[in-house]
Design a protein around this motif. Structure first.
Motif, PDB file in Angstrom:
ATOM      1  N   ALA A 220       0.818  -1.213   0.000  1.00 55.04           N
ATOM      2  CA  ALA A 220       0.000   0.000   0.000  1.00 55.04           C
ATOM      3  C   ALA A 220       0.852   1.262   0.000  1.00 55.04           C
ATOM      4  CB  ALA A 220      -0.931  -0.001   1.208  1.00 55.04           C
ATOM      5  N   ASN A 221       2.149   1.135   0.350  1.00 55.03           N
ATOM      6  CA  ASN A 221       3.017   2.308   0.374  1.00 55.03           C
ATOM      7  C   ASN A 221       3.240   2.886  -1.016  1.00 55.03           C
ATOM      8  OD1 ASN A 221       3.288   1.941   3.117  1.00 55.03           O
ATOM      9  ND2 ASN A 221       5.194   0.781   2.950  1.00 55.03           N
ATOM     10  N   PHE A 222       2.948   2.115  -2.056  1.00 57.83           N
ATOM     11  CA  PHE A 222       3.120   2.622  -3.410  1.00 57.83           C
ATOM     12  C   PHE A 222       2.048   3.643  -3.769  1.00 57.83           C
ATOM     13  CE2 PHE A 222       5.522  -1.361  -3.691  1.00 57.83           C
ATOM     14  CZ  PHE A 222       6.688  -0.894  -4.273  1.00 57.83           C
ATOM     15  N   LEU A 223       1.014   3.744  -2.942  1.00 58.20           N
ATOM     16  CA  LEU A 223       0.020   4.796  -3.125  1.00 58.20           C
ATOM     17  C   LEU A 223       0.477   6.004  -2.313  1.00 58.20           C
ATOM     18  CD1 LEU A 223      -3.344   2.840  -2.887  1.00 58.20           C
ATOM     19  CD2 LEU A 223      -2.411   3.958  -4.884  1.00 58.20           C
ATOM     20  N   SER A 224       1.081   6.971  -2.973  1.00 59.55           N
ATOM     21  CA  SER A 224       1.557   8.160  -2.268  1.00 59.55           C
ATOM     22  C   SER A 224       0.379   8.989  -1.786  1.00 59.55           C
ATOM     23  CB  SER A 224       2.445   8.999  -3.192  1.00 59.55           C
ATOM     24  OG  SER A 224       1.669   9.551  -4.249  1.00 59.55           O
ATOM     25  N   HIS A 225       0.641   9.856  -0.804  1.00 58.74           N
ATOM     26  CA  HIS A 225      -0.434  10.678  -0.247  1.00 58.74           C
ATOM     27  C   HIS A 225      -1.079  11.580  -1.300  1.00 58.74           C
ATOM     28  CE1 HIS A 225      -2.803  12.504   2.875  1.00 58.74           C
ATOM     29  NE2 HIS A 225      -2.342  13.698   2.572  1.00 58.74           N
ATOM     30  N   PRO A 226      -0.298  12.245  -2.184  1.00 60.72           N
ATOM     31  CA  PRO A 226      -0.950  13.041  -3.232  1.00 60.72           C
ATOM     32  C   PRO A 226      -1.836  12.201  -4.148  1.00 60.72           C
ATOM     33  CG  PRO A 226       1.332  13.693  -3.011  1.00 60.72           C
ATOM     34  CD  PRO A 226       1.158  12.461  -2.167  1.00 60.72           C
ATOM     35  N   VAL A 227      -1.403  10.976  -4.475  1.00 58.13           N
ATOM     36  CA  VAL A 227      -2.227  10.125  -5.325  1.00 58.13           C
ATOM     37  C   VAL A 227      -3.520   9.730  -4.602  1.00 58.13           C
ATOM     38  CG1 VAL A 227      -2.362   7.838  -6.404  1.00 58.13           C
ATOM     39  CG2 VAL A 227      -0.345   9.253  -6.737  1.00 58.13           C
ATOM     40  N   ILE A 228      -3.398   9.350  -3.331  1.00 61.20           N
ATOM     41  CA  ILE A 228      -4.597   9.003  -2.567  1.00 61.20           C
ATOM     42  C   ILE A 228      -5.517  10.206  -2.460  1.00 61.20           C
ATOM     43  CG2 ILE A 228      -5.448   8.296  -0.300  1.00 61.20           C
ATOM     44  CD1 ILE A 228      -2.876   6.710   0.064  1.00 61.20           C
ATOM     45  N   GLY A 229      -4.932  11.381  -2.144  1.00 61.28           N
ATOM     46  CA  GLY A 229      -5.744  12.585  -2.025  1.00 61.28           C
ATOM     47  C   GLY A 229      -6.439  12.945  -3.328  1.00 61.28           C
TER      48      GLY A 229
ATOM     49  N   GLN B 147      -1.744  23.028  -1.054  1.00 62.19           N
ATOM     50  CA  GLN B 147      -0.451  22.792  -0.416  1.00 62.19           C
ATOM     51  C   GLN B 147       0.494  22.018  -1.327  1.00 62.19           C
ATOM     52  OE1 GLN B 147      -0.500  21.396   3.682  1.00 62.19           O
ATOM     53  NE2 GLN B 147       1.138  19.953   3.226  1.00 62.19           N
ATOM     54  N   THR B 148      -0.036  21.004  -2.023  1.00 63.99           N
ATOM     55  CA  THR B 148       0.811  20.200  -2.910  1.00 63.99           C
ATOM     56  C   THR B 148       1.328  21.046  -4.066  1.00 63.99           C
ATOM     57  OG1 THR B 148      -0.498  18.248  -2.346  1.00 63.99           O
ATOM     58  CG2 THR B 148       0.938  18.079  -4.255  1.00 63.99           C
ATOM     59  N   TRP B 149       0.493  21.930  -4.593  1.00 65.82           N
ATOM     60  CA  TRP B 149       0.916  22.818  -5.684  1.00 65.82           C
ATOM     61  C   TRP B 149       2.060  23.726  -5.231  1.00 65.82           C
ATOM     62  CZ3 TRP B 149       0.800  23.899 -10.698  1.00 65.82           C
ATOM     63  CH2 TRP B 149       1.094  25.191 -11.115  1.00 65.82           C
ATOM     64  N   ARG B 150       1.963  24.243  -4.021  1.00 65.61           N
ATOM     65  CA  ARG B 150       2.995  25.153  -3.525  1.00 65.61           C
ATOM     66  C   ARG B 150       4.280  24.419  -3.165  1.00 65.61           C
ATOM     67  NH1 ARG B 150       0.250  28.228   1.314  1.00 65.61           N
ATOM     68  NH2 ARG B 150       2.375  29.050   1.487  1.00 65.61           N
ATOM     69  N   TYR B 151       4.156  23.187  -2.703  1.00 65.76           N
ATOM     70  CA  TYR B 151       5.339  22.486  -2.185  1.00 65.76           C
ATOM     71  C   TYR B 151       6.099  21.717  -3.263  1.00 65.76           C
ATOM     72  CZ  TYR B 151       8.279  19.556   0.743  1.00 65.76           C
ATOM     73  OH  TYR B 151       9.357  18.944   1.312  1.00 65.76           O
ATOM     74  N   SER B 152       5.389  20.992  -4.123  1.00 63.92           N
ATOM     75  CA  SER B 152       6.066  20.128  -5.102  1.00 63.92           C
ATOM     76  C   SER B 152       5.232  20.031  -6.368  1.00 63.92           C
ATOM     77  CB  SER B 152       6.290  18.728  -4.513  1.00 63.92           C
ATOM     78  OG  SER B 152       6.771  17.836  -5.500  1.00 63.92           O
ATOM     79  N   ARG B 153       5.725  20.606  -7.431  1.00 63.15           N
ATOM     80  CA  ARG B 153       4.990  20.561  -8.700  1.00 63.15           C
ATOM     81  C   ARG B 153       4.950  19.140  -9.265  1.00 63.15           C
ATOM     82  NH1 ARG B 153       4.499  26.048 -10.211  1.00 63.15           N
ATOM     83  NH2 ARG B 153       4.207  27.050  -8.194  1.00 63.15           N
ATOM     84  N   SER B 154       5.995  18.365  -9.012  1.00 68.34           N
ATOM     85  CA  SER B 154       5.984  16.995  -9.534  1.00 68.34           C
ATOM     86  C   SER B 154       4.929  16.156  -8.815  1.00 68.34           C
ATOM     87  CB  SER B 154       7.369  16.361  -9.383  1.00 68.34           C
ATOM     88  OG  SER B 154       7.751  16.309  -8.017  1.00 68.34           O
ATOM     89  N   ASP B 155       4.828  16.295  -7.479  1.00 66.83           N
ATOM     90  CA  ASP B 155       3.790  15.576  -6.751  1.00 66.83           C
ATOM     91  C   ASP B 155       2.406  16.065  -7.166  1.00 66.83           C
ATOM     92  OD1 ASP B 155       5.461  13.922  -5.337  1.00 66.83           O
ATOM     93  OD2 ASP B 155       5.649  15.270  -3.631  1.00 66.83           O
ATOM     94  N   PHE B 156       2.299  17.374  -7.425  1.00 65.16           N
ATOM     95  CA  PHE B 156       1.009  17.905  -7.869  1.00 65.16           C
ATOM     96  C   PHE B 156       0.623  17.337  -9.232  1.00 65.16           C
ATOM     97  CE2 PHE B 156      -1.739  20.942 -10.034  1.00 65.16           C
ATOM     98  CZ  PHE B 156      -2.739  21.126  -9.083  1.00 65.16           C
TER      99      PHE B 156
END
Length: 570
Positions: free
Chosen positions: A126-135, A388-397
């Protein structure tokens, strides 16, 4: 060993009348409050409403015996219901017996996969589901579910499991809006929204205890069900085209083996895997949060077994895929549940309703259930996370945005597969070019920092090179190119120290690159040294020939390397 795999044996011998009283009260409250949810989520999956009740019986019993959380409540949940409907629509026609049979097969496959993952100790999957992906997935699913309920609120027929298909069908049917249905749905939606937003404040202003006020607000859907059912019955709203739940068969579900149809099993294999992973992530997140509050322990691999058993129980008792539900669990915990026995009491209560009281639900408007789902599910849309994701990490966003977009446009399966794939690809890309720095000594100290960020001491013949990533196949070539470039640019170099303070792993590909670097630097009359190598990494290196061939030394610290090598060799 038995207590490890059958957790009920650990707490049942210590069960007391006091615990029983708390669990019984929680079970009664959960029974009352989750019946509307169970009916609604079955309808969301395209199944008869009674399937939601069936899925709240034996699955809860199975989890109480094999699960490790003392507060988690298992049953149908919105996200899994949506994924179930999307999966079943590809293999059968809604409303047919084949559709219901496919739901049982889906629950069976999910149960088998979860149980197998538990025995293989694959909880880490389940760790392969990152928090941004889950969100992103949960936010998009919340919007998708809300859109899907518009047709029930408007009293029109509109199918589909993507936002585009749903909206297109709904727009085409706008001329056929059933106004009495809209009145019931809109008034219920408004009342639930007002109660959720302002109910606690209003009730506490009337001097009710805050805990009781919150409980009454959570009972809002129950009040809505009772009121609209009575109105529907008294005013005979069905005569005006208001869709109702209809006759629900009384009695407990019969036990039966799901259909052994290999083509059907093959078609549902991937959806079952996704449902299993998403359900486990949702369940374990809630279980661990509640366990931390009570200083209890959750065993993720045993949770897989518990959830697997719950889905197997659903498959053999005419249910649907289940998992630990957010709203169910919160109600269970806030109602005072102390052990999994609360789940058994809730299953007993729902069983009593299913056995004897289902005729009372015959006139329940489906628009009421749609309003209940809509108000509950929109809480999943996490706007602060997007910002928050947009401001912190564009790749995660980007992973979050792709997950949301594909979930809305192509469906839940495409969204989550794309999100996970993009997250892994972005991780590989980032770690393939790890951050590295030439460091120097901060004067008068034993600390070393980047030469581009601090005023540090350096010497021309010595390069202290720090790489801030584990070394593996994706960045092995990058390490080679970087060190070769360093030696080419500084012909005065005689010693290079590779600082491994951030290196937690050196795989076979990286080891081969280190061998090549060592040999090539030797040809260039440059000695390679290592510093701050962690114990597990050193243990692995000792199983190779690299240390024997290393031209330099392995230093305990960067300061030790600096002290030894800063003076030029004669």
């Amino acid at each position: 060993m038995l207590k490890r795999y059958i957790p009920i044996l650990a707490w049942l011998p210590h069960y007391t009348p006091r615990l029983c009283g708390s669990d019984l009260l929680a079970g009664i409250i959960v029974t009352v409050m989750v019946i509307p949810q169970s009916l609604a989520y079955a309808i969301l999956a395209g199944l008869p409403a009674v399937v939601g009740l069936y899925a709240s019986l034996l699955p809860a019993v199975a989890y109480a015996v094999l699960g490790t959380s003392r507060s988690l409540a298992v049953g149908p949940v919105a996200i899994i219901a949506l994924m179930t409907g999307a999966a079943l629509s590809n293999v059968a026609t809604q409303g047919t017996s084949a559709y219901i049979e496919a739901a049982l097969v889906l629950a069976l496959l999910s149960g088998l996969m979860l149980t197998l993952m538990g025995f293989l100790r694959l909880g880490f999957f389940a760790n392969f589901l990152s928090h941004p992906v889950i969100g992103g997935f949960l936010s998009a699913s919340g919007l998708l579910i809300a859109i899907s309920q518009l047709s029930h609120l408007l009293g029109i027929d509109a199918g589909g499991y993507t936002a585009l298909a749903l909206i297109t069908h709904q727009v085409q049917q706008l001329d056929h809006i059933n106004w009495p249905t809209l009145a019931v749905g809109a008034s219920t939606l408004l009342s639930l929204w007002l109660m959720r937003g302002y109910g606690v404040a209003a009730l506490t202003a009337l001097r009710l205890p805050e805990g009781l006020a919150r409980l009454l607000v959570k009972a809002g859907p129950v009040v809505a069900v009772v009121v609209t059912t009575l109105l529907s019955w008294q005013l005979d709203l069905a005569r005006y085209g208001v869709a109702t739940v209809g006759q629900i068969p009384a009695g407990l579900p019969s036990l039966a083996m799901p259909n052994i149809d290999l083509p059907l099993w093959h078609a549902l294999l991937v959806p079952a895997m996704l449902i299993s992973v998403v359900g486990f992530v949702e369940s374990i997140s809630m279980a661990q949060m509640l366990a931390a509050k009570r200083r209890e322990r959750i065993a993720p691999n045993q949770e897989l077994i518990g959830l697997g058993a719950a889905n197997l129980a659903a498959a053999f008792s005419a249910g649907m895929p289940v998992t630990g539900g957010l709203s169910r669990t919160v109600i269970n915990q806030e109602s005072g549940a102390r052990t999994p026995m609360a789940g058994l009491f809730a299953a007993l209560g729902i069983g009593t309703v299913t056995l004897a009281l289902t005729p009372l639900l015959e006139h329940l408007p489906i628009a009421t259930l749609a309003a209940t789902i809509t108000v509950a599910i929109l809480t999943l849309v996490d706007l602060p996370l997007l910002r928050q994701t947009w401001r912190y990490s564009r790749s995660d966003f980007s992973a979050l945005a792709v997950t949301m977009l594909l979930t809305l446009v192509e469906g839940v399966e495409a969204g989550i597969i794309a999100g996970v794939s993009l997250s892994i690809a972005l991780f590989l890309y980032r770690t393939s070019k790890p951050h590295s720095a030439i460091v120097g000594r901060i004067p008068g100290s034993e600390h070393f920092r980047s030469v581009t960020r601090h005023e540090v001491e350096t010497v021309s013949h010595l390069a202290l090179f720090r790489v801030d990533e584990s070394l593996y196949f994706a960045n092995a070539r990058y390490l080679e190119d970087t060190l070769y470039s360093l030696v080419t640019q500084r012909p005065e170099l005689s010693d290079v120290v590779l600082i491994c303070s951030a290196v937690n792993l050196i795989d076979a590909s990286a080891l081969e690159s280190l061998d090549a670097i060592n040999a090539r630097l030797k040809d260039s009359r440059v000695t390679l040294h290592l510093a701050e190598v962690k114990g597990p990494v050193m243990d692995r290196l000792k199983h190779s020939d690299f240390l024997d061939a290393l031209t330099g030394r392995v230093f305990l610290s960067t300061f030790a390397a600096w002290s030894e090598l800063r003076r030029p060799r004669d």
